[in-house]
Design a protein around this motif. Sequence first.
Motif, mmCIF file in Angstrom:
data_model
loop_
_atom_site.group_PDB
_atom_site.id
_atom_site.type_symbol
_atom_site.label_atom_id
_atom_site.label_comp_id
_atom_site.label_asym_id
_atom_site.label_seq_id
_atom_site.Cartn_x
_atom_site.Cartn_y
_atom_site.Cartn_z
ATOM 1 N N PRO A 827 0.819 -1.221 0.000
ATOM 2 C CA PRO A 827 0.000 0.000 0.000
ATOM 3 C C PRO A 827 0.845 1.259 0.000
ATOM 4 C CG PRO A 827 -0.920 -1.612 1.523
ATOM 5 C CD PRO A 827 0.391 -2.171 1.061
ATOM 6 N N GLU A 828 1.988 1.233 0.707
ATOM 7 C CA GLU A 828 2.850 2.413 0.728
ATOM 8 C C GLU A 828 3.374 2.738 -0.660
ATOM 9 O OE1 GLU A 828 3.051 -0.150 2.654
ATOM 10 O OE2 GLU A 828 3.081 0.435 4.770
ATOM 11 N N GLN A 829 3.794 1.684 -1.394
ATOM 12 C CA GLN A 829 4.311 1.898 -2.747
ATOM 13 C C GLN A 829 3.190 2.347 -3.687
ATOM 14 O OE1 GLN A 829 5.928 -1.987 -3.294
ATOM 15 N NE2 GLN A 829 7.909 -1.499 -2.349
ATOM 16 N N PHE A 830 2.005 1.821 -3.478
ATOM 17 C CA PHE A 830 0.852 2.261 -4.271
ATOM 18 C C PHE A 830 0.575 3.750 -4.040
ATOM 19 C CE2 PHE A 830 -3.806 2.981 -3.783
ATOM 20 C CZ PHE A 830 -4.110 3.101 -5.127
ATOM 21 N N GLN A 831 0.662 4.178 -2.778
ATOM 22 C CA GLN A 831 0.406 5.587 -2.465
ATOM 23 C C GLN A 831 1.469 6.491 -3.085
ATOM 24 O OE1 GLN A 831 0.356 5.127 1.770
ATOM 25 N NE2 GLN A 831 -1.452 3.787 1.640
ATOM 26 N N LEU A 832 2.730 6.058 -3.030
ATOM 27 C CA LEU A 832 3.795 6.851 -3.642
ATOM 28 C C LEU A 832 3.577 7.004 -5.143
ATOM 29 C CD1 LEU A 832 6.917 5.463 -1.760
ATOM 30 C CD2 LEU A 832 6.105 7.826 -1.714
ATOM 31 N N CYS A 833 3.170 5.900 -5.775
ATOM 32 C CA CYS A 833 2.897 5.935 -7.216
ATOM 33 C C CYS A 833 1.742 6.881 -7.517
ATOM 34 C CB CYS A 833 2.595 4.526 -7.720
ATOM 35 S SG CYS A 833 2.128 4.436 -9.457
ATOM 36 N N GLY A 834 0.675 6.800 -6.707
ATOM 37 C CA GLY A 834 -0.489 7.643 -6.960
ATOM 38 C C GLY A 834 -0.210 9.120 -6.783
ATOM 39 N N LEU A 835 0.684 9.476 -5.845
ATOM 40 C CA LEU A 835 0.971 10.881 -5.593
ATOM 41 C C LEU A 835 1.703 11.556 -6.743
ATOM 42 C CD1 LEU A 835 1.948 10.758 -1.820
ATOM 43 C CD2 LEU A 835 -0.061 11.851 -2.815
ATOM 44 N N VAL A 836 2.205 10.769 -7.703
ATOM 45 C CA VAL A 836 2.853 11.368 -8.875
ATOM 46 C C VAL A 836 1.862 12.215 -9.662
ATOM 47 C CG1 VAL A 836 4.084 10.871 -11.030
ATOM 48 C CG2 VAL A 836 4.549 9.515 -8.996
ATOM 49 N N ILE A 837 0.586 11.902 -9.535
ATOM 50 C CA ILE A 837 -0.429 12.661 -10.269
ATOM 51 C C ILE A 837 -0.595 14.066 -9.698
ATOM 52 C CG2 ILE A 837 -2.587 12.190 -9.016
ATOM 53 C CD1 ILE A 837 -3.723 11.309 -11.804
ATOM 54 N N ASN A 838 0.009 14.308 -8.498
ATOM 55 C CA ASN A 838 0.020 15.654 -7.903
ATOM 56 C C ASN A 838 1.421 16.254 -7.910
ATOM 57 O OD1 ASN A 838 -2.563 14.990 -5.448
ATOM 58 N ND2 ASN A 838 -2.713 15.969 -7.429
ATOM 59 N N ASP A 839 2.260 15.769 -8.842
ATOM 60 C CA ASP A 839 3.636 16.247 -8.907
ATOM 61 C C ASP A 839 3.668 17.751 -9.170
ATOM 62 O OD1 ASP A 839 6.541 14.854 -9.288
ATOM 63 O OD2 ASP A 839 6.400 16.679 -10.484
ATOM 64 N N GLU A 840 4.762 18.412 -8.692
ATOM 65 C CA GLU A 840 4.885 19.851 -8.888
ATOM 66 C C GLU A 840 5.103 20.220 -10.347
ATOM 67 O OE1 GLU A 840 8.254 20.874 -6.543
ATOM 68 O OE2 GLU A 840 9.696 19.943 -7.889
ATOM 69 N N CYS A 841 5.576 19.277 -11.164
ATOM 70 C CA CYS A 841 5.835 19.539 -12.584
ATOM 71 C C CYS A 841 4.579 19.247 -13.404
ATOM 72 C CB CYS A 841 7.004 18.703 -13.070
ATOM 73 S SG CYS A 841 7.324 18.862 -14.838
ATOM 74 N N TYR A 842 4.138 20.214 -14.150
ATOM 75 C CA TYR A 842 2.903 20.067 -14.942
ATOM 76 C C TYR A 842 3.004 18.904 -15.933
ATOM 77 C CZ TYR A 842 -0.749 21.132 -18.338
ATOM 78 O OH TYR A 842 -1.819 21.050 -19.180
ATOM 79 N N GLN A 843 4.153 18.804 -16.641
ATOM 80 C CA GLN A 843 4.302 17.753 -17.643
ATOM 81 C C GLN A 843 4.266 16.365 -17.009
ATOM 82 O OE1 GLN A 843 6.046 20.537 -17.678
ATOM 83 N NE2 GLN A 843 5.659 21.431 -19.700
ATOM 84 N N VAL A 844 4.837 16.246 -15.811
ATOM 85 C CA VAL A 844 4.793 14.952 -15.121
ATOM 86 C C VAL A 844 3.357 14.582 -14.804
ATOM 87 C CG1 VAL A 844 5.459 13.722 -13.022
ATOM 88 C CG2 VAL A 844 7.117 15.194 -14.186
ATOM 89 N N ARG A 845 2.591 15.530 -14.273
ATOM 90 C CA ARG A 845 1.187 15.243 -13.967
ATOM 91 C C ARG A 845 0.422 14.869 -15.236
ATOM 92 N NH1 ARG A 845 1.572 20.302 -11.442
ATOM 93 N NH2 ARG A 845 -0.194 21.167 -12.631
ATOM 94 N N GLN A 846 0.650 15.598 -16.288
ATOM 95 C CA GLN A 846 -0.075 15.369 -17.544
ATOM 96 C C GLN A 846 0.231 13.990 -18.121
ATOM 97 O OE1 GLN A 846 1.230 17.684 -20.916
ATOM 98 N NE2 GLN A 846 -0.848 17.827 -21.719
ATOM 99 N N ILE A 847 1.516 13.671 -18.257
ATOM 100 C CA ILE A 847 1.897 12.391 -18.886
ATOM 101 C C ILE A 847 1.488 11.222 -18.010
ATOM 102 C CG2 ILE A 847 3.855 11.023 -19.686
ATOM 103 C CD1 ILE A 847 5.271 13.664 -20.354
#
Length: 1125
Positions: A827-847
């Motif tokens: 679950p911890e690794q799942f949460q870390l993966c999911g938080l990428v969708i709130n990354d500070e970089c716009y392109q990271v969130r988009q892709i």
Amino acid sequence: MDFPQQQRAAGDGKVVYPPGVKEITDKISNDEVVKRLKMVVKTYMDMDQDSEEEKQQYLGLALHLASDFFLRNPNKDVRLLVACCLADIFRIYAPEAPYTSHDKLKEIFLFITRQLKGLEDTKSPQFNRYFYLLENLAWVKSYNICFELEDCNEIFIQLFKTLFSVINNSHNQKVQLHMMDLMSSIIMEGDGVTQELLDTILINLIPAHKNLNKQAYDLAKTLLKRTVQTIESCIANFFNQVLVMGKSSVSDLSEHVFDLIQELFAIDPMLLTSVMPQLEFKLKSNDGEERLAVVRLLAKLFGAKDSELASQNRPLWQCFLGRFNDIHVPVRLECVKFASHCLMNHPDLARDLTEYLKVRSHDPEEAIRHDVIVTIINAGKKDLNLVNDQLLGFVRERTLDKRWRVRKEAMMGLAQLYKKYCLHHEAGKDSAFKISWIKDKLLHIYYQNSIDDKLLVEKIFAQYMVPHNLDTEEKMKCLYYLYACLDTNAVKALNEMWKCQNTLRALVKELLDLHKLPVSEANNSAMLGKLMNIAKNLPDAGKAQDFMKKFNQVLGEDEKLRGQLEMLISPTCSCKQAEICVREITRKLTFPKQPTNPFLEMVKFLLERIAPVHIDSEAISALVKLLNKSIEGTADDDEEGVTPDTAIRAGLELLKVLSFTHPTAFHSAETYESLLQCLKMEDDKVAEAAIQIFRNTGQKIEAELPQIRSTLIPILHQKAKRGTPHQAKQAVNCIHAIFNNKEVQLAQIFEVQAIKLLVRWLLGMKNNQSKSANSTLRLLSAMLVSEGDLTEQKKISKSDMSRLRLAAGGAIMKLAQEPCYHDIITPEQFQLCGLVINDECYQVRQIFAQKLHLALVKLALPLEYLAVFALCAKDPVKERRAHARQCLLKNISVRREYIKQNATTQDKMVSLLPEYVVPYMIHLLAHDPDFTKPQEYDQLKDIKECLWFMLEVLMTKNENNSHAFLRKMVENIKQTKDAQSPDDAKANEKLYVVCDVALFVIANKSTACHLDSPKDPILPSKFFVAQDKVKICLFFIANCNIILHMTAQNTASTDASPAKRRGRPPKSATGTAVVEKDKSVAAAGGGAGRGKKRPAEPNTAESIDIKVSKQQQNDEGTKRQIDLR
């Protein structure tokens, strides 16, 4: 009543009636006559031949019944009863009839025959009596008495005509059998069959009569079979007079002799034993039309499916084969047409036909050469084993015939055979190997000077060799293995074909460019030159010029038509778009009132040549995938008859050729990534071809595909330094053609590629026996926790850190698509993966969001990953939030549709039903790094926004009482503990607070949520564990003040500028915005936040009334319900 002299003398003037039957005279009514006759009929029915006394007693009555009063009575019931009596009288008095007068006998039998017409109506109340009459006559063979009469033939003809006319499909088998017995006894026991009587039978075999009364045809057919030994001589005599002596007047059927012979042969060849030699005589007639008629007849007889005539009558067969060389063209043509049926129905005769077809394949008549090809191809399409190599060789020769019609037929025929047996493999590998030369032969024809031949080869290639209507993967598989199997000359021809089509596309593009310029004399002159060049690439150049001028005029007047043509020749036009464009252009140029439109046909020729029906970006991608399979050893190379090495080399050569003619189709990250794998192969030829493809197609890589650029440069540098001389040369040329700035940080790029390589390796293994996946997941988690800087030395640029975070998140998501790896993701690794969708970089969130959506919509990712979209409610960019909502709608719709269409998914409902995303969402939000103080209003407001973002979409419709199901699910979660930290009171408190907020959102959204749930929800044990039968604390009540306060104030816009953190992007994060890294970094695999935490704000909520209704406690714990007003 005045009786004939015979009756009075025989019965002493007295007629004795059966007991109870009064005298029958013309003085009584018809009804009374019928009534008395029925009693007489009953009396005769009960009598048998041994009743001598009764026979003598009722002899006068028998004679009386044959009087004119009865035989000519107008009442049909009277006539029927009298006929039944007479039939019984013939039975009783057999073998001698009581009637001695020949005239009287004739009159009686004609009378009985007329009554048999009543058999036609099976629904008549009197049908049983008619059937009794027929049965009696057939059983006794009463009509055989007529053999003693001089004019018995008249009676028999009338009888046969009557029976053939009345029989119909309502008669049962007994009726037909009695008719057969009656007629066959007359034929077999008589002295012979007269021509008139034979005509009565044979007329039912003529096609016109056969179609009118199928039952009469079947009756005649059965009759001839039964009487074949007797009637054969009569039939032979008939045909002898007509065929040999030419006496057509002997019968009205003389003009139908050939039809009759065909039918008789089909019934029983024995019927024509003596007739066949007469046909041999006719084959040698001096009259061409007569020979033609006989040839047509014999073609049907020899070619019939079960015919053994050729083996039984070899002289006639040899005489027939001689007609292949007949001087009369229609006769030769008929013989060639016959050969097709003969080859299909009698393969054993192929050897006899081969030599004659060889001669005819060189016949001076074009039609005959054409039909030779049609004959062989038709037989081959039915079964390739029916045609030998020599026959196929004749077709092969005709592909170079001087006449276009013959060449076209030969080429199209071979193409059809190739598609049937080589492409569809309808007869196995042996048949495919037998005609494997066809593909090369057809492409060799492209070397011919005639433009018609070239156009036909292109059409054959598009419809038969690589059918354009197949789906992309299957189509490219055909092309891939076809190219690998072609000989050198065929490959050159195919390359030339693509080159010519590309050149024609360029001419059309130049013409369209001229239309964009102002009208001028120079422009018109340039247009005319382009039109002349285009016309040279079309059939009949003279007409083509006129039609192209007309087409150019239409283009100038119709801007929409011009737009369709521009789209058609655009480098980015897909195959599906091309079909639409061609259809639209054709529709606009179609004139309904004009049956033939040569102008439209010429435009179609042009459109067929320039339309990209095979190659587009999707096709190139499929080709590259096939190449990768060959490289990996997972392709069907051996089954297709090529070695993996041959397939790889041919595939790279094919791609290299297409990179010249369709460079834009290669411009996709997926295609280039696959080609990068080819660069890493040890085969020098393969790597060299891959570099050339990059050089031809990679002009936009640097500007549009930075990832490919970053990966490609080190490989090219390596090839330039350590590759073969040819590779070094090609690598330098490639770098020169593609890139402007050669300065890149190869080390950081290598890290990204290393992550991808590691994940691909794991996906290839598909097992975790070596525990490699665990260590890989720990590495990826550490990379996410450290925000992309594993060394924490701050020597990596912000952009490279962003790429590494995206690569790490995408890698975890990629591994989660494989069941064996999904199970070990914590679950911890799942949460870390999911938080990428709130990354500070716009392109990271988009892709990342795009990759997540694509994997979910294909049902490749588990349902829990759909919960990640709930975090998008925090995204400061409105477009990103809108995109995330559309992704949610699409994914939920796909899952609901999948469940409807697959009834067998009921046992997998937990992993498919969209509502089951709620437990994962609640757990994910409870572990949000920003959610640190469960009592803080702003944090609860963020949680509420995330919940609303998901639940609003889920609760659009209340299907199957799903709202109550959601409420029940959330309530059940409150009866559990957090499996990630079961003993952590703070973690469980946050989980229950999120549940309370969720219940609040559900209650506000739906009034039906308090109904009974249709099912008991199932919670994932990986995230929730059962309580230990301890009462749940009621400290959640304090949270209700805050929850209700959320409804009393206007919810703050999600665009409000939040604190900077990895879990939530700043509002200004529309580019690669950089956030200062938190000094405290959580341990790898942890669920703690990685950004600055905001200070708690005081709770200013007003007090509210809370109604708590306690429910019964169960073993799971105490349930409670909070009503918020």
